[in-house]
Design a protein around this motif. Structure first.
Motif, PDB file in Angstrom:
ATOM      1  N   GLY A  61      -8.946  -1.597  11.841  1.00  0.00           N
ATOM      2  CA  GLY A  61      -8.404  -1.492  10.483  1.00  0.00           C
ATOM      3  C   GLY A  61      -7.531  -2.716  10.241  1.00  0.00           C
ATOM      4  N   LEU A  62      -7.895  -3.520   9.268  1.00  0.00           N
ATOM      5  CA  LEU A  62      -7.214  -4.793   9.018  1.00  0.00           C
ATOM      6  C   LEU A  62      -6.461  -4.739   7.693  1.00  0.00           C
ATOM      7  CD1 LEU A  62     -10.243  -7.013  10.059  1.00  0.00           C
ATOM      8  CD2 LEU A  62      -8.244  -6.454  11.454  1.00  0.00           C
ATOM      9  N   GLY A  92      -3.880  -8.478  -1.710  1.00  0.00           N
ATOM     10  CA  GLY A  92      -4.855  -8.829  -2.742  1.00  0.00           C
ATOM     11  C   GLY A  92      -6.225  -8.274  -2.422  1.00  0.00           C
ATOM     12  N   ILE A  93      -6.301  -6.970  -2.177  1.00  0.00           N
ATOM     13  CA  ILE A  93      -7.537  -6.357  -1.678  1.00  0.00           C
ATOM     14  C   ILE A  93      -8.723  -6.536  -2.624  1.00  0.00           C
ATOM     15  CG2 ILE A  93      -7.083  -4.023  -2.565  1.00  0.00           C
ATOM     16  CD1 ILE A  93      -8.169  -3.085   0.287  1.00  0.00           C
ATOM     17  N   GLU A  94      -8.489  -6.517  -3.927  1.00  0.00           N
ATOM     18  CA  GLU A  94      -9.598  -6.720  -4.875  1.00  0.00           C
ATOM     19  C   GLU A  94     -10.214  -8.106  -4.693  1.00  0.00           C
ATOM     20  OE1 GLU A  94     -10.991  -4.715  -7.146  1.00  0.00           O
ATOM     21  OE2 GLU A  94      -9.643  -3.003  -6.917  1.00  0.00           O
ATOM     22  N   ARG A 132      -5.336   1.460  -0.738  1.00  0.00           N
ATOM     23  CA  ARG A 132      -6.664   1.091  -1.248  1.00  0.00           C
ATOM     24  C   ARG A 132      -7.394   0.561  -0.030  1.00  0.00           C
ATOM     25  NH1 ARG A 132      -8.073  -1.614  -6.052  1.00  0.00           N
ATOM     26  NH2 ARG A 132      -9.890  -0.361  -5.611  1.00  0.00           N
ATOM     27  N   ARG A 133      -8.645   0.922   0.099  1.00  0.00           N
ATOM     28  CA  ARG A 133      -9.382   0.436   1.266  1.00  0.00           C
ATOM     29  C   ARG A 133     -10.873   0.370   0.987  1.00  0.00           C
ATOM     30  NH1 ARG A 133      -9.834   5.031   6.003  1.00  0.00           N
ATOM     31  NH2 ARG A 133     -10.811   6.625   4.728  1.00  0.00           N
ATOM     32  N   LEU A 184      -7.566  -2.618   4.415  1.00  0.00           N
ATOM     33  CA  LEU A 184      -6.702  -1.738   3.640  1.00  0.00           C
ATOM     34  C   LEU A 184      -5.430  -2.431   3.199  1.00  0.00           C
ATOM     35  CD1 LEU A 184      -5.046   0.856   5.988  1.00  0.00           C
ATOM     36  CD2 LEU A 184      -6.588  -0.849   6.869  1.00  0.00           C
ATOM     37  N   GLU A 185      -4.927  -1.941   2.074  1.00  0.00           N
ATOM     38  CA  GLU A 185      -3.689  -2.452   1.510  1.00  0.00           C
ATOM     39  C   GLU A 185      -2.885  -1.251   1.003  1.00  0.00           C
ATOM     40  OE1 GLU A 185      -2.388  -6.064  -1.353  1.00  0.00           O
ATOM     41  OE2 GLU A 185      -4.016  -4.829  -2.115  1.00  0.00           O
TER      42      GLU A 185
END
Length: 120
Positions: free
Chosen positions: A71-72, A76-78, A101-102, A116-117
């Motif tokens: 799990g990293l 700025g996940i989008e 959010r993942r 994930l963020e």
């Protein structure tokens, strides 16, 4: 006492190093780091981004894990998901982890990765 994770080891089939470099360096933006000479002879490659290291080791009878994955955390996940998609990597969003959010992706040899963020 445990103080942190030094690295995560993933397996890969023999001869897949160039595919791995394209994904981990180009798509994920990690930097390839040299393996110690005694380990370099075994094949595979290592990557780093900040304090995160992923080691890809050659396994002759390689079969990607279906469920196991690192799990990293990202910022700025989008934009990160768009970057992976632009490199042809699959992006599968999952909303089941409260407070995050993942999405999941797979590297070119089938290893599963979670990105994930935290929210809020």
């Amino acid at each position: 006492m445990l103080t942190g994770v030094d690295h995560v080891q993933l397996a890969a089939p023999p001869g897949s190093e160039d595919l791995l470099r394209t994904y981990y360096a180009d798509a994920l933006g990690m930097t390839e780091i040299p393996k110690p000479p005694a380990l370099a002879a075994r094949g595979g490659c290592w990557f780093q981004a900040g304090p995160v290291q992923l080691h890809l080791g050659v396994e002759p009878d390689f079969r990607p894990a279906r469920k196991a994955h690192p799990g990293l955390r990202v910022t700025g996940i989008e934009a990160y998901a768009a970057r992976l998609a632009a490199h042809g990597a699959p992006v599968t969003w999952d909303g089941d982890l409260p407070g995050h959010r993942r999405f999941f992706s797979r590297d070119p040899v089938g290893n599963r990765l979670e990105f994930l963020e935290p929210t809020g």
